[in-house]
Design a protein around this motif. Structure first.
Motif, short mmCIF file in Angstrom:
data_model
loop_
_atom_site.label_atom_id
_atom_site.label_comp_id
_atom_site.label_asym_id
_atom_site.label_seq_id
_atom_site.Cartn_x
_atom_site.Cartn_y
_atom_site.Cartn_z
N GLY A 55 0.76 -1.24 0.00
CA GLY A 55 0.00 0.00 0.00
C GLY A 55 0.78 1.27 0.00
O GLY A 55 0.45 2.21 -0.69
N ALA A 59 -2.03 4.55 0.82
CA ALA A 59 -3.12 3.58 0.71
C ALA A 59 -3.86 3.40 2.02
O ALA A 59 -4.84 2.68 2.09
N SER A 60 -3.40 4.04 3.09
CA SER A 60 -4.00 3.84 4.41
C SER A 60 -4.68 5.11 4.88
O SER A 60 -4.05 6.17 5.01
N HIS A 61 -5.97 5.00 5.17
CA HIS A 61 -6.70 6.18 5.65
C HIS A 61 -6.23 6.58 7.04
O HIS A 61 -6.42 7.73 7.44
N ARG A 62 -5.58 5.69 7.74
CA ARG A 62 -5.05 6.02 9.07
C ARG A 62 -4.03 7.15 9.00
O ARG A 62 -3.79 7.83 9.99
N ALA A 64 -4.35 9.81 7.19
CA ALA A 64 -4.97 11.03 6.68
C ALA A 64 -4.65 12.25 7.53
O ALA A 64 -4.12 13.26 7.02
N LYS A 142 0.13 5.40 -6.45
CA LYS A 142 -0.81 5.15 -5.36
C LYS A 142 -1.88 6.22 -5.38
O LYS A 142 -1.60 7.39 -5.53
N THR A 143 -3.11 5.84 -5.20
CA THR A 143 -4.20 6.80 -5.18
C THR A 143 -4.17 7.61 -3.90
O THR A 143 -3.72 7.12 -2.85
N ASP A 145 -7.11 8.99 -3.01
CA ASP A 145 -8.52 9.01 -2.64
C ASP A 145 -8.74 8.52 -1.22
O ASP A 145 -9.67 8.97 -0.54
N SER A 146 -7.90 7.60 -0.77
CA SER A 146 -8.08 7.05 0.57
C SER A 146 -7.79 8.09 1.64
O SER A 146 -8.15 7.89 2.81
N LEU A 147 -7.17 9.20 1.27
CA LEU A 147 -6.83 10.23 2.24
C LEU A 147 -7.90 11.31 2.36
O LEU A 147 -7.77 12.21 3.18
N GLN A 150 -13.33 11.84 6.08
CA GLN A 150 -14.55 11.07 6.32
C GLN A 150 -15.25 11.49 7.59
O GLN A 150 -16.46 11.71 7.60
#
Length: 256
Positions: A55, A59-62, A64, A142-143, A145-147, A150
């Motif tokens: 990832g 890749a990890s929203h953690r 953000a 790497k995208t 978008d996961s960041l 939310q």
């Protein structure tokens, strides 16, 4: 008009390069900072997370909130570098910004300009993104978008990040870099194109496809400030588009 404000005829004076607003060493330093950011962006795209090898941090929203806070810190540090460069050369904050609002008429005029600019901005972003579709191999970047935010706290920090970007990045790239490149080259088109490219490269952590899109948008911001000769519309528009792209448009779509 005071005596020292008398200028030469337009056909000769306008061809001269404008005065620099900081030392050339500070311009070189800015570009070296950019080179370091490009390297960090490359590492962000290609360094895998420990343990899964796939990832990376993007890749990890953690990640953000730490990334939001890091972006705020970096933007203010870049702004301070540009402000201090101009200050040591005898300038001020207004040297970077081109001046402040003096009346409600100024505010209304700038807001009236901002609305069609946002339409052009959105159309440009969409069009360039469409042109870039299919040009990158799957998994090549790497995208981010996961960041996107939310939770409520993430949304609030994202808005703060966007406002910071609107102020600091416009001051740095359009207020400092574009002015310095214009003074160096004597050509406003070269300055607009150059700062836009550097602006895109500062976002290298988003992958080369997004670097192209952001570079074009940076040139659009540069053209606006070249016309208006101040950053007022730029700052508000930049902050709004970051809020829009990262959060608000998804809310609007859900409601619609």
């Amino acid at each position: 008009m005071r005596a020292n404000e008398i200028v030469a005829p337009r056909n000769s004076d306008e061809r001269k390069a404008p005065a620099q607003i900081a030392s050339w060493n500070r311009l070189v330093g800015f570009l070296l900072i950019g080179a370091g950011v490009v390297v960090l962006g490359f590492l962000a795209q290609h360094t895998s997370s420990a343990g899964n090898g796939t990832g990376g941090q993007l890749a990890s929203h953690r990640q953000a909130i730490p990334i939001y806070l890091g972006a705020i810190l970096m933007d203010w540090a870049l702004f301070y570098y540009c402000w201090s460069s101009v200050h040591h050369y005898g300038g001020s904050l207004w040297t970077l910004s081109g001046g402040r609002w003096l009346s409600w008429k100024d505010v209304l005029l700038d807001m009236g300009i901002m609305v069609p600019f946002l339409v052009i901005w959105e159309g440009t972003a969409y069009g360039v993104s469409k042109l870039m579709d299919g040009t990158a191999a799957p998994g090549s970047a790497k995208t981010v978008d996961s960041l996107l935010p939310q939770s409520l706290i993430e949304i609030l920090i994202w808005i703060a990040t966007s406002i910071t970007a609107g102020v600091c990045e416009e001051m740095a790239f359009r207020g400092f870099l574009q002015r310095q490149l214009h003074a160096l080259s004597g050509n406003i088109a070269v300055a607009v194109l150059g700062q836009g490219l550097v602006f895109g490269l500062f976002h290298s952590y988003q992958g080369w496809r997004n670097v192209v899109v952001i570079s074009v948008l940076g040139m659009l911001y540069g053209a606006l400030v070249a016309w208006r000769r101040n950053l007022r519309v730029n700052i508000v528009a930049h902050a709004f588009t970051d809020v829009w792209e990262g959060w608000l448009k998804f809310v609007v779509w859900r409601v619609a």
